[in-house]
Design an enzyme around this catalytic site. Sequence first.
Site: not given
Length: 717
Positions: A68, A70-72, A116, A146, A148, A150, A169, A205, A257, A362, A453, A456, A469, A475
Amino acid sequence: MSDAAFEDLEGAASLDSENPYITDPKTEFRNPDDLTEEKAESQVAHLREAVRFHDYRYYVLNDPVISDHAYDRLFERLQELEDAFDLQTEDSPTRRVGGEPLDELGTVEHVAPMLSIDSSGDEADVRDFDARVRRNVDGDVDYVCEPKFDGLSIEIVYENGRYVRAATRGDGETGEDVTENVRTIESVPARLRGDYPDFLAVRGEVYMPREAFQKHNRERVQAGEEPFANPRNAAAGTLRQLDPSVTAERPLDCFFYDILAAGESEGDVAGATASRGALGAEGLGTHWSEHEQFPDWGLKVNGRTRLVDDIEDAIAYRNELQDAREDLNYEIDGVVYKVNSRAQCADLGTTSRHYRWAYAYKFPARSETTQITDIVVQVGRTGRLTPVALLEPVDVAGVTVSRASLHNQDEIEEMDVNVGDEVRVERAGEVIPYVDEVVEKRSDGHFEFPEECPVCGSETERRGPLHYCTGGLACPAQLKRSVEYFASDDGLDIEGLGSEAAEQFVEAGLVEHSVADLYDLTAADIAELDGWGEMSATNLVEELEASTNPSLAEFLAAIGIPEVGPTVARDLARHFGGLDAVLDASENDLREVDGVGETVAGEIREFFENERNREVIERLRERGVTPHVEAEETGSELDGLTIVFTGSVADWTRDELETLVESHGGNVTGSVSSNTDYLVVGENPGATKREDADEEDVPERTPEEFFELLADRGVDV
């Protein structure tokens, strides 16, 4: 690194040569000022190709080949060179950081209708779907199964392999244009790979992974913001941001999909019906072949998708996925079955609302019992530490709940509750839900409050069952919340001064000590902050000036006395008639006020005995804040009657009910005592007031009986 080594690394001028940033890339770079424009362009071309390759390995194949870090560094270098040499392009990976804010989201007409999917949680309905399919098509029927998801369904369009637009959609025919926001999602490629159609519209999705959702909610709760109820709400709210840079900061992901349309150009597929659009690209005659093709184009698919040849295996797939539901890093609420053959899909067609070739089976809704994924400690305006449990979203009395109160250390120890435990969640009255009991212990020990805390770093101290605190207004959390509450509807109702403004003023040092600093603000000071202009700054200063003559009740509610909200503040103002009288009142004097018991009286007295608090009040007065007692014009129909409310009353706010009673001579208090005449019990009442009513023998009334009582006394509602 030597100049010669830099030359070896940066000198390639053609993408035909080996890209030095693909395998074991060197991440030390020369200063951009030392590069010619030609070398910068060459390095940018290699970096773009490399970043796209590493995105593909990470998001589609789930098999990264570099760290990660190296990618950054590659990504940062690309951004650095694009800025230094003005080399930005529409399809560069750096566009993921977000573009200019939009005034509003436009609308886009879909290439093909996005309908839908019919659904049910009843197995018999699923078998009826299968029977209808087999009656209306020739040959054997296979199903692609597959999850569903959410999340939020979107259409994404590519032309000549380049990302050009995205839309929600919407109503199925048109959707909101979220092109710039979707561009920031790292799993949505800016350019396709391999041999792709010249024009391609795909359905996917957008979702927020569960781990990322919990982390994001933790940050929101720590910042004093309301958490999202569930990952779908988080994804939808993020995707509809007008500022793409906000979207870029939030952890969205995407699964693909379905092919909506494909061809040589948009004109080639324009006007396609849903059934024609379902035919897909040439050579891809099944949904399963599309699923296998998508990764070759760089489009991420879900690894749990499966091809089955009968409804029994499809139902078994659903049951298997339901058992695995809690182990997934994304929310699903069922499974989707799609007829595999595109030709059979075309024969089945659609209704005006849904595809006849697809069905969703569902899962039952999660109910009441869920798992604690994290515990966050909030710091209130009085310094009180409040532990909040972040939960796997669960349905409680028809409301999706993603957080719940854990109250205090005593109750935490008694329940022996900690992160990872399975718990039962309850809702009571108008407070946030709370953890009622541990159903299954999955952790070691119980949650312990931090010794410092979380905001702070000051030491925390325990006072009875509660933790505080010790940082006071030093704070930032306490000062921000103090300012926010001071200006809220329950305080002085200062328009334009909400949580974001309070945070800005504290962080910029404009409000450094207390709420009294607000009255030292100038329009010029405010206008220099991000998001403020001369007009909005001037309007806020005028609002502050207008707030210098509040009622005594408003002032007492605004200054943040523990346990003193608008109702108790009105009782204090009515009883004492002036600020000095309240400041000097003894604890016994305070207990004579209706609605003020021993605990509340002690909190008020302790607040006013605090030298710091007295100093803040004095500074407010010096800046012209002069509380006054309003002369009340009331009727006498309810004279001598004391009412307490618990729970909600349909179509009425608590303030409206209190005003109604008090304007006719009655009295509304916040707690039940021997002086209470009636306890009005609405929806989702609190248990404490009802228990107190039983103990004091105070009669309960439903809202309907309460309004009948008013009518009997001549009050016209």
